[in-house]
Write a protein that holds these residues in place. Structure first.
Motif, PDB file in Angstrom:
ATOM      1  N   THR B 112     -52.318 -43.346  54.637  1.00  0.00           N
ATOM      2  CA  THR B 112     -52.420 -42.287  55.926  1.00  0.00           C
ATOM      3  C   THR B 112     -53.468 -42.849  56.670  1.00  0.00           C
ATOM      4  N   ALA B 115     -52.452 -46.384  58.299  1.00  0.00           N
ATOM      5  CA  ALA B 115     -51.807 -46.361  59.245  1.00  0.00           C
ATOM      6  C   ALA B 115     -52.078 -45.628  60.672  1.00  0.00           C
ATOM      7  N   GLY B 119     -52.239 -47.357  63.777  1.00  0.00           N
ATOM      8  CA  GLY B 119     -50.948 -46.728  65.248  1.00  0.00           C
ATOM      9  C   GLY B 119     -51.799 -46.859  66.065  1.00  0.00           C
ATOM     10  N   GLY B 172     -49.141 -47.937  54.309  1.00  0.00           N
ATOM     11  CA  GLY B 172     -49.532 -47.928  55.163  1.00  0.00           C
ATOM     12  C   GLY B 172     -49.189 -48.960  56.924  1.00  0.00           C
ATOM     13  N   THR B 174     -45.865 -49.950  57.443  1.00  0.00           N
ATOM     14  CA  THR B 174     -45.083 -49.440  58.450  1.00  0.00           C
ATOM     15  C   THR B 174     -44.811 -48.321  58.622  1.00  0.00           C
ATOM     16  N   GLY B 175     -46.116 -47.280  57.775  1.00  0.00           N
ATOM     17  CA  GLY B 175     -45.967 -45.734  58.521  1.00  0.00           C
ATOM     18  C   GLY B 175     -46.996 -45.483  59.805  1.00  0.00           C
ATOM     19  N   TRP B 176     -47.061 -47.032  60.275  1.00  0.00           N
ATOM     20  CA  TRP B 176     -47.696 -46.401  61.522  1.00  0.00           C
ATOM     21  C   TRP B 176     -47.185 -46.070  62.728  1.00  0.00           C
ATOM     22  N   SER B 229     -48.774 -36.492  58.019  1.00  0.00           N
ATOM     23  CA  SER B 229     -48.346 -37.451  57.313  1.00  0.00           C
ATOM     24  C   SER B 229     -48.297 -37.790  56.258  1.00  0.00           C
TER      25      SER B 229
END
Lengths: 320, 300
Positions: B112, B115, B119, B172, B174-176, B229
């Motif tokens: 998280t 990310a 992000g 990390g 892909t999750g941003w 998240s």
């Protein structure tokens, strides 16, 4: 309006191209090449491997530079040729034609379950705000959102299949598609896949309905002496559904790719998730590319439908 | 304590559910850090004590007696030595679950964090530069959003081999997307808000505007995003381990679940216990996230 749709379609094609490109290069930079699987079987047969590698790579076009392979791939995709699946020895398109129905029925039924119950409970919960029913609904929606769906699936199998013996532990593929027995076999998978979404929709519908219940036009409708049924069913619900439509469409891609994938694996449903899962382990990359691309296209298609539907649902929205 | 922190702390703790979530998370963190020093080795195999039920439960085993050649039914009761029971290899479930808590929190927090950093940087850059840069970054974000996240995770972990750190990096990386969009829109709208305009007119220094007004406003969004998240990341790792792509060197909740799924008819507790922990952890983070969102929402 027409120009807007055209622009959105072109944009969707661009996104699909991006997804394809990412998948293609990801698969090619990996340490294992698609030829490796062939190699293993050939060595086992005692053939002259050196010679055959060259022949196989030439046949699959793997001896060409990467960008040529990439362009060739796009070219054949555009001509409707989705490649050959090594692990199942049939064209990728054939494989998908056999298996897509299983994913489709699972996802369709789960979405119906989630949307129908989600809206029903959400509206009821909002209308009866701060009553016992509302607290119970809120409590269960929190549980539904937080429960990991693959664990829920296992617990359902444990309780209803292993202990009570009401359902089978595995999905029976021999059942005909439109039969009651098939519907019964899908009960546990549908609950597994649909519960998380249903709980999420309940919360959104409740919030959205509450917001609209306070609006001036609702007070006007009530002042006119309209019955509750008409005020809620017509004036509130129609307005409350607008943001919910977006949430459902956004959630759909998660259901298609995350939830359905795991649900199919847990219950042994031979859908697209299951075959792409097997394909990854078998280095059968044509299938992986195809399933990824189809999933992305489905998501994009529904996003587009949502945006267009919006102009009809909400006359205030105008796309110039 | 900072006056602002104190204010939001009070507002968050107004929600009993958020307070419950926070207490649970604190206990889980303490258990994850110090627990493994008190429990035994989670990987210690002991076939003499396999398939023991948890304390308070008993199951019937069919035992083959070599001397008489007959099957006899033996009732096995859970013992305090293994309060949560053992699996089919005699490994202590308490030790495995404690070790799994460490894995889940480690993955959840690090992935998280990664990310959020990516992000935020992409979101702020996009809002700050605007124009072509903004367009390119947001189109890239759209592609990443449409990309089937879980399939990607399975694919990469399969190609490069299952390791915990790889899983963290992939989640990390892909999750941003959600964070990037939210930070961008927040940064864009903040720039034009009256109170920022007023501060500029009043002659506030850039430093004061950024640190006293911009950052606290964006920070609330980042904190809420982080809290909501983390459970998603924990679930992704658990799902990955569950389908057999977890790091084989650590006992994670998903891996225990995977093992438990195959023996539901005999040792049901192996599948039940990690799931309950997983569920409670996700629930706790959701409660806390909800409380924080309400606390940071000035209209409530």
């Amino acid at each position: 309006m027409r120009e807007y749709i055209l622009r959105r379609v072109i944009y969707a094609i661009f996104i699909a191209w991006g997804v394809f490109t990412l998948t293609f290069f990801l698969l090619r930079i990996g340490p294992s090449s698609p030829a490796d699987k062939y190699l293993a079987t050939l060595v086992a047969k005692g053939e002259n491997v050196e010679e055959l590698i060259a022949a196989v790579e030439a046949r699959q076009g793997l001896d060409k530079p990467l960008y040529i392979q990439y362009l060739d791939y796009i070219n054949s995709l555009l001509h409707g040729d989705w490649g050959w699946s090594f692990s199942t020895s049939m064209p990728v398109m054939e494989l998908i034609k056999i298996h897509w129905k299983y994913s489709f029925q699972l996802i369709l039924l789960s979405m119906l379950f989630a949307v129908f119950l989600g809206i029903l409970i959400g509206v009821y919960s909002a209308v009866k705000q701060y009553t016992k029913a509302d607290y119970i609904a809120t409590f269960f929606s929190f549980i539904g959102i937080s429960i990991p769906n693959f664990w829920l699936g296992i617990m359902l199998i444990l309780v209803f299949s292993v202990k009570l013996g009401v359902f089978k532990t595995y999905y029976d593929t021999s059942l005909p598609m439109f039969s009651l027995a098939n519907l019964k076999a899908l009960v546990l998978p549908v609950i597994t896949l649909g519960t998380g979404s249903m709980a999420a929709y309940t919360r959104y519908v409740r919030a959205s309905t509450l917001e609209n219940l306070r609006k001036d036009f609702v007070r006007t409708a009530r002042a006119k002496g309209l019955p509750d049924r008409v005020v809620i069913g017509k004036h509130v619900l129609r307005n409350a559904m607008l943001p919910v439509v977006t949430i459902i469409m956004f959630d759909l891609s998660g259901v298609v790719f995350g939830g359905a994938y795991l649900t199919e694996i847990i219950f042994g449903i031979p859908g697209l998730g299951q075959i792409s899962f097997n394909a990854i382990f078998a280095d059968d990359y044509g299938v992986v590319v195809a399933v990824t691309l189809i999933g992305a296209l489905v998501t994009l298609f529904f996003n587009l439908i949502t945006d267009i539907a919006y102009t009809y649902l909400d006359p205030r929205i105008r796309y110039e | 304590m900072n006056r602002l922190v104190k204010y939001y702390w009070k507002r968050t703790m107004r929600s009993r559910l958020a307070a419950f979530g926070l207490v649970y998370i604190i206990i889980l963190v303490i258990v994850a850090i110090f627990g493994p020093f008190f429990t035994g080795d989670p990987n210690a195999v002991n076939f003499a004590e396999k398939n023991l039920p948890p304390v308070g439960f008993s199951i019937e085993h069919s035992v083959y007696d070599i001397k008489s050649g007959e099957f006899t039914t033996v009732v096995v009761k859970g013992s305090l030595k293994h309060p949560l029971g053992t699996d089919d290899k005699g490994r202590d479930l308490l030790a495995m679950l404690v070790s799994g808590a460490r894995v889940s929190l480690y993955v959840g927090i690090l992935a998280t964090g990664l990310a959020l950093i990516i992000g935020s940087v992409i979101g702020v850059t996009s809002a700050y530069f605007g124009g072509v840069v903004d367009n390119a970054l947001m189109r890239f974000t759209d592609i990443m959003m449409t990309f089937p996240f879980f399939l990607l995770l399975v694919l990469i972990v399969f190609i490069f081999g299952p390791s915990l750190n790889l899983i963290i990096v992939v989640i990390g990386l892909t999750g941003w997307t959600g964070t990037a969009r939210m930070v961008r829109s927040e940064a864009l709208s903040l720039r034009t808000r009256e109170f920022i305009q007023a501060l500029i007119v009043l002659g506030s220094s850039n430093k004061r505007i950024i640190f006293r007004h911009l950052i606290p406003n964006v920070l609330s969004i980042i904190i809420v995003t982080a809290t909501i998240s983390i459970p998603g990341v924990i679930l992704a790792e658990a799902a990955l381990s569950f389908i057999g792509l977890g790091d084989p060197s650590v006992a994670s909740w998903g891996r225990i679940l995977n093992a438990g799924q195959d023996s539901l008819d005999t040792t049901w507790w192996v599948a039940v216990e990690p799931g309950i922990l997983l569920f409670l952890t996700v629930l706790a983070f959701n409660f806390l996230g909800d409380g924080l969102r309400d606390a940071f929402d000035p209209t409530k």
